[in-house]
Design an enzyme around this catalytic site. Structure first.
Site, PDB file in Angstrom:
ATOM      1  N   GLU A 123     -11.408   0.049  -3.139  1.00 45.05           N
ATOM      2  CA  GLU A 123     -10.556   0.587  -2.064  1.00 45.05           C
ATOM      3  C   GLU A 123      -9.362   1.282  -2.707  1.00 45.05           C
ATOM      4  O   GLU A 123      -9.291   1.430  -3.921  1.00 45.05           O
ATOM      5  CB  GLU A 123     -10.090  -0.538  -1.128  1.00 45.05           C
ATOM      6  CG  GLU A 123      -9.240  -1.596  -1.797  1.00 45.05           C
ATOM      7  CD  GLU A 123      -8.941  -2.797  -0.902  1.00 45.05           C
ATOM      8  OE1 GLU A 123      -9.435  -2.868   0.239  1.00 45.05           O
ATOM      9  OE2 GLU A 123      -8.200  -3.693  -1.369  1.00 45.05           O
TER      10      GLU A 123
ATOM     11  N   ASP B 261       0.817  -1.220   0.000  1.00 45.72           N
ATOM     12  CA  ASP B 261       0.000   0.000   0.000  1.00 45.72           C
ATOM     13  C   ASP B 261       0.854   1.275   0.000  1.00 45.72           C
ATOM     14  O   ASP B 261       0.663   2.166   0.847  1.00 45.72           O
ATOM     15  CB  ASP B 261      -0.918   0.026   1.240  1.00 45.72           C
ATOM     16  CG  ASP B 261      -1.690  -1.260   1.450  1.00 45.72           C
ATOM     17  OD1 ASP B 261      -2.091  -1.877   0.451  1.00 45.72           O
ATOM     18  OD2 ASP B 261      -1.898  -1.648   2.623  1.00 45.72           O
TER      19      ASP B 261
HETATM   20  O1  FUB Z   1      -3.195  -3.549   3.559  1.00 37.57           O
HETATM   21  C1  FUB Z   1      -4.488  -3.782   4.067  1.00 37.57           C
HETATM   22  C2  FUB Z   1      -5.511  -3.472   3.052  1.00 37.57           C
HETATM   23  O2  FUB Z   1      -5.295  -4.278   1.889  1.00 37.57           O
HETATM   24  C3  FUB Z   1      -5.472  -2.070   2.518  1.00 37.57           C
HETATM   25  O3  FUB Z   1      -6.003  -1.120   3.401  1.00 37.57           O
HETATM   26  C4  FUB Z   1      -6.214  -2.255   1.255  1.00 37.57           C
HETATM   27  O4  FUB Z   1      -6.142  -1.189   0.374  1.00 37.57           O
HETATM   28  C5  FUB Z   1      -5.572  -3.516   0.730  1.00 37.57           C
HETATM   29  O5  FUB Z   1      -4.356  -3.248   0.074  1.00 37.57           O
END
Ligand code: FUB
Length: 345
Positions: free
Chosen positions: A244, A31
Site C-alpha cells: 500500500e 499517511d
Molecule cells: O490510514 C489508513 C491506512 O493505513 C492507509 O490508507 C494505509 O496506507 C495505512 O497507513
C-alpha cells in the site's frame, strides 16, 4: 514494527532516539502527503481517531471521519492545523473510513483525492475541490468512475500531465479486484484471493487524469515492479512486494515509485524511466517504525528532499493513533537513496 513487540518498548527511551518528533501533538495524524504550493509546505494527512473499533487485519480500527490540512512556512517552522477540511458526512457517496489522502494544484484550484468506503462497503476514490490549499473542500457527488481500492497519490509530471497511483492489500481490497470486478465472497477475510507465494505479487495501479482532474482519462493500468533480473516481484517476497502507500516522485529525470511493504513494515522504492513504469526494485527508504503501518511521501523543499512519514510513538504504540513526522533523505551519486533508521542506535 510488529504489534506483538510493542509491550516491550520503553517509549521514553525510544522517543529520545527518534530522528524526528511529531509535527503536531494536539491530534493524531498519519499517511502524510506533502507538497509545496506557492513556496509553502502543505501536508494532507489522515486524521486518526479512536472510534472504539477493535484491531483486525481488515483495518476496521482505522475509522477516520475527516481530514485536516497542516501547513508549514519552512521545514523547521511550526506546523499549523487548519481545522476540518472535509468531513465524511459531506461526501454523498462515502460512508466511512477516510483513509490516506493526497492533494494537488491546477490553475489556482486545489484538489483533495481521498479513499473511503462507499455505502456498499467497497473502497472508492473521490475528489473534492477548493480555491485554497487548506480547504474547506467540496466533494464531487460521485466517486471517480472506475476507481477502486485505497491510497491515491497524484503526481504532476513536467509536461503538465497528472497521474494517480493507488492500491492497497488486505483491508484496502486490491486482491478482490483480480477479475476486474469486486469479489464480495468471504467478506471477513483480509487475505482471501491473494496470489500464492510463488506467483507474481499483486501490482499497484496508475491512471492519467482528465484535464479537470475529476476523472481518469483512461482505464487504470497495472504498474510492473521488477526484481534485478527483470522478473515481477513475487507474492511471497514480503520484504519487497507492494502492499500500500503508493507515491511517485521524480529526481534527476528518473521516476521513483515508493510504497509500503505492509506486513514487513518497510518503505521501499523502485526506479523507472516513465510514469507508467516498469519500475525496478532499488532498496529501502525507511526501516520499520513503531506501529503496524508505515506510509510516507517524498517532497523537495528548497533544494533538499524530505521523507514525510508517521509512527505511533506519541500514542505509545497504538496502531491507529499515529503522528506525522519529517526527516531529510539523501541520494547517492548513482541516484539511490540512503536507508533511514527512524530511531538511532
Ligand atoms: O490510514 C489508513 C491506512 O493505513 C492507509 O490508507 C494505509 O496506507 C495505512 O497507513
Amino acid at each position: 514494527m510488529p504489534e506483538e513487540s510493542i509491550e516491550n518498548i520503553n517509549f521514553d527511551a525510544l522517543n529520545a532516539k527518534a530522528i524526528s518528533q511529531p509535527l503536531v501533538d494536539h491530534m493524531y495524524t498519519a499517511d502524510p502527503s506533502a507538497h509545496v504550493f506557492n513556496g509553502k509546505i502543505y501536508i494532507y494527512p489522515s486524521h486518526d481517531i479512536d472510534a472504539g473499533e477493535a484491531f483486525d487485519d481488515l483495518g476496521s480500527h482505522f475509522a477516520m471521519e475527516d481530514y485536516h490540512v497542516i501547513s508549514m512556512d519552512s521545514i523547521t517552522s511550526e506546523a499549523i492545523d487548519h481545522g476540518v477540511a472535509l468531513h465524511v458526512n459531506d461526501v454523498p457517496w462515502a460512508k466511512e473510513q477516510m483513509w490516506a489522502p493526497d492533494a494537488n494544484e491546477k490553475d489556482g484550484s486545489y484538489y483533495l483525492f481521498f479513499p473511503a468506503k462507499a455505502h456498499d462497503g467497497i473502497f472508492r476514490i473521490g475528489v473534492a475541490i477548493s480555491n485554497s490549499p487548506t480547504g474547506p473542500f467540496t466533494a464531487q457527488p460521485e466517486a471517480i468512475k472506475d476507481s477502486f481500492s485505497i491510497d491515491p497519490a497524484v503526481f504532476k509530471d513536467d509536461d503538465g500531465s497528472y497521474y494517480m497511483y493507488f492500491g492497497g492489500l488486505w483491508g484496502g481490497q486490491l486482491q478482490r479486484w483480480r477479475t476486474g470486478q469486486f469479489n464480495a465472497e468471504q467478506p471477513d477475510s483480509p487475505t482471501a484471493f491473494l496470489p500464492e507465494d510463488h506467483e507474481p505479487a499483486l501490482l499497484p495501479y496508475v491512471a492519467k487524469m482528465t484535464d479537470d482532474l475529476l476523472e481518469f482519462s483512461e482505464k487504470p493500468k497495472e504498474i510492473e515492479l521488477l526484481d534485478e533480473n527483470g522478473n515481477l516481484l513475487l507474492a511471497g517476497d514480503n520484504d519487497r512486494r507492494f502492499f500500500e502507500a503508493a507515491w511517485l516522485h521524480k529526481y534527476n529525470g528518473k521516476y521513483y515509485f515508493s510504497y509500503s511493504t505492509g506486513d514487513t513494515h518497510f518503505i521501499c522504492y523502485a526506479m523507472g524511466d516513465t510514469p507508467y513504469g516498469p519500475f525496478t526494485y532499488a532498496g529501502r527508504i525507511l526501516n520499520p517504525v513503531v506501529g503496524w503501518t508505515s506510509h510516507h511521501s517524498i517532497c523537495e523543499v528548497e533544494n533538499k528532499w524530505y521523507l514525510f512519514y508517521h509512527d505511533a510513538s506519541l500514542s505509545k504504540g497504538v496502531t491507529h493513533l499515529r503522528s506525522v513526522k519529517v526527516a531529510e533523505i539523501t541520494y547517492r551519486e548513482d541516484g539511490s537513496i540512503e536507508t533511514l533508521d527512524p530511531y538511532r542506535d
